[in-house]
Design a protein around this motif. Structure first.
Motif, PDB file in Angstrom:
ATOM      1  N   ASN A   1       0.713  -1.181  -0.112  1.00 32.01           N
ATOM      2  CA  ASN A   1       0.028   0.055   0.040  1.00 32.01           C
ATOM      3  C   ASN A   1       0.782   1.122   0.005  1.00 32.01           C
ATOM      4  N   GLN A   2       2.062   1.272  -0.416  1.00 33.65           N
ATOM      5  CA  GLN A   2       2.912   2.372  -0.573  1.00 33.65           C
ATOM      6  C   GLN A   2       3.498   2.492  -1.741  1.00 33.65           C
ATOM      7  N   PRO A   3       3.930   3.599  -2.419  1.00 32.09           N
ATOM      8  CA  PRO A   3       4.433   3.639  -3.894  1.00 32.09           C
ATOM      9  C   PRO A   3       5.710   2.758  -3.633  1.00 32.09           C
ATOM     10  N   ASN A   4       5.924   2.065  -4.821  1.00 31.39           N
ATOM     11  CA  ASN A   4       6.927   1.091  -5.196  1.00 31.39           C
ATOM     12  C   ASN A   4       7.971   1.729  -5.906  1.00 31.39           C
ATOM     13  N   TYR A   5       8.733   2.562  -5.139  1.00 27.68           N
ATOM     14  CA  TYR A   5       9.866   3.413  -5.863  1.00 27.68           C
ATOM     15  C   TYR A   5      10.692   2.669  -6.550  1.00 27.68           C
ATOM     16  N   GLU A   6      11.114   1.295  -5.977  1.00 25.80           N
ATOM     17  CA  GLU A   6      12.243   0.608  -6.685  1.00 25.80           C
ATOM     18  C   GLU A   6      11.818   0.006  -7.912  1.00 25.80           C
ATOM     19  N   ILE A   7      10.516  -0.350  -8.205  1.00 23.61           N
ATOM     20  CA  ILE A   7       9.987  -0.736  -9.614  1.00 23.61           C
ATOM     21  C   ILE A   7       9.814   0.509 -10.441  1.00 23.61           C
ATOM     22  N   MET A   8       9.570   1.732 -10.028  1.00 27.15           N
ATOM     23  CA  MET A   8       9.639   3.050 -10.657  1.00 27.15           C
ATOM     24  C   MET A   8      11.101   3.144 -11.249  1.00 27.15           C
ATOM     25  N   ASN A   9      12.100   2.949 -10.579  1.00 29.60           N
ATOM     26  CA  ASN A   9      13.419   3.362 -10.807  1.00 29.60           C
ATOM     27  C   ASN A   9      13.820   2.340 -12.040  1.00 29.60           C
ATOM     28  N   THR A  10      13.704   1.148 -11.605  1.00 35.20           N
ATOM     29  CA  THR A  10      13.820  -0.140 -12.545  1.00 35.20           C
ATOM     30  C   THR A  10      13.377   0.361 -13.946  1.00 35.20           C
ATOM     31  N   PHE A  11      12.123   0.511 -14.002  1.00 35.12           N
ATOM     32  CA  PHE A  11      11.487   0.851 -15.229  1.00 35.12           C
ATOM     33  C   PHE A  11      11.868   1.726 -16.016  1.00 35.12           C
ATOM     34  N   ILE A  12      12.124   3.074 -15.249  1.00 30.39           N
ATOM     35  CA  ILE A  12      12.548   4.257 -16.132  1.00 30.39           C
ATOM     36  C   ILE A  12      13.994   3.990 -16.672  1.00 30.39           C
ATOM     37  N   SER A  13      14.905   3.257 -15.647  1.00 29.66           N
ATOM     38  CA  SER A  13      16.253   2.911 -16.104  1.00 29.66           C
ATOM     39  C   SER A  13      16.362   2.160 -17.303  1.00 29.66           C
ATOM     40  N   ALA A  14      15.517   1.119 -17.265  1.00 30.93           N
ATOM     41  CA  ALA A  14      15.268   0.381 -18.423  1.00 30.93           C
ATOM     42  C   ALA A  14      15.114   0.996 -19.763  1.00 30.93           C
ATOM     43  N   ILE A  15      13.919   1.886 -19.608  1.00 33.80           N
ATOM     44  CA  ILE A  15      13.736   2.845 -20.725  1.00 33.80           C
ATOM     45  C   ILE A  15      14.839   3.571 -21.325  1.00 33.80           C
ATOM     46  N   GLN A  16      15.520   3.937 -20.253  1.00 32.79           N
ATOM     47  CA  GLN A  16      16.815   5.016 -20.564  1.00 32.79           C
ATOM     48  C   GLN A  16      17.839   4.311 -21.459  1.00 32.79           C
TER      49      GLN A  16
ATOM     50  N   LEU B   1      17.297   1.562 -23.117  1.00 34.70           N
ATOM     51  CA  LEU B   1      16.721   1.260 -24.569  1.00 34.70           C
ATOM     52  C   LEU B   1      17.156   2.463 -25.560  1.00 34.70           C
ATOM     53  N   VAL B   2      16.803   3.705 -24.945  1.00 39.43           N
ATOM     54  CA  VAL B   2      16.943   4.818 -25.717  1.00 39.43           C
ATOM     55  C   VAL B   2      18.310   5.124 -26.277  1.00 39.43           C
ATOM     56  N   ILE B   3      19.035   4.749 -25.175  1.00 36.89           N
ATOM     57  CA  ILE B   3      20.821   5.012 -25.256  1.00 36.89           C
ATOM     58  C   ILE B   3      21.202   4.140 -26.302  1.00 36.89           C
ATOM     59  N   LYS B   4      20.773   2.787 -26.422  1.00 37.62           N
ATOM     60  CA  LYS B   4      21.065   1.768 -27.329  1.00 37.62           C
ATOM     61  C   LYS B   4      20.503   2.416 -28.747  1.00 37.62           C
ATOM     62  N   ASP B   5      19.231   2.898 -28.789  1.00 34.28           N
ATOM     63  CA  ASP B   5      18.846   3.248 -30.056  1.00 34.28           C
ATOM     64  C   ASP B   5      19.538   4.393 -30.766  1.00 34.28           C
TER      65      ASP B   5
ATOM     66  N   VAL C   1      22.786   5.039 -30.114  1.00 30.86           N
ATOM     67  CA  VAL C   1      23.897   4.498 -30.328  1.00 30.86           C
ATOM     68  C   VAL C   1      23.923   3.520 -31.709  1.00 30.86           C
ATOM     69  N   ILE C   2      22.963   2.960 -31.984  1.00 27.67           N
ATOM     70  CA  ILE C   2      22.542   2.225 -33.251  1.00 27.67           C
ATOM     71  C   ILE C   2      22.356   3.305 -34.374  1.00 27.67           C
ATOM     72  N   TYR C   3      21.788   4.352 -34.048  1.00 32.52           N
ATOM     73  CA  TYR C   3      21.431   5.447 -35.172  1.00 32.52           C
ATOM     74  C   TYR C   3      22.872   6.131 -35.668  1.00 32.52           C
ATOM     75  N   ALA C   4      23.625   6.492 -34.622  1.00 32.95           N
ATOM     76  CA  ALA C   4      24.802   7.214 -34.688  1.00 32.95           C
ATOM     77  C   ALA C   4      25.777   6.140 -35.437  1.00 32.95           C
ATOM     78  N   ASP C   5      25.811   4.841 -35.243  1.00 32.67           N
ATOM     79  CA  ASP C   5      26.832   3.942 -35.604  1.00 32.67           C
ATOM     80  C   ASP C   5      26.156   3.865 -37.365  1.00 32.67           C
ATOM     81  N   ARG C   6      25.118   4.154 -37.462  1.00 34.49           N
ATOM     82  CA  ARG C   6      24.646   3.839 -39.082  1.00 34.49           C
ATOM     83  C   ARG C   6      25.107   5.127 -39.716  1.00 34.49           C
TER      84      ARG C   6
END
Length: 88
Positions: free
Chosen positions: A49-64, A66-70, A72-77
């Motif tokens: 019953n409390q905000p799960n800050y850990e899962i929020m951190n994990t989710f946003i970190s994973a998205i970041q 993925l964006v960095i990976k994209d 890098v791929i764009y820059a390499d091309r």
């Protein structure tokens, strides 16, 4: 909402959740008033019953990551395309 557990990652998660609700609920015809916004509810991941800050951190970190990976791929091309043109 105030918590010592708030950081940049989970703040981004919360802002995104608010943005999604506001864009879905309000439009040009359905204006967002101060009172309406104050009474708008958002859903956040919870644990015990409390905000799960850990899962929020994990989710946003994973998205970041993925964006960095994209990026890098764009820059390499672009670099490869430039090399191909320069070498001709």
């Amino acid at each position: 909402m105030q918590s010592e557990k708030l950081n940049r990652l989970n703040q981004n998660f919360i802002i995104s959740a608010i943005d999604k609700v506001i864009k879905h609920k309000y439009s040009y015809d359905n204006k967002a008033t101060k009172i309406e916004l104050k009474n708008t509810k958002i859903q956040l991941p919870t644990k015990n019953n409390q905000p799960n800050y850990e899962i929020m951190n994990t989710f946003i970190s994973a998205i970041q990551k993925l964006v960095i990976k994209d990026v890098v791929i764009y820059a390499d091309r672009k670099i490869e395309a430039t090399k191909t043109i320069v070498n001709k």
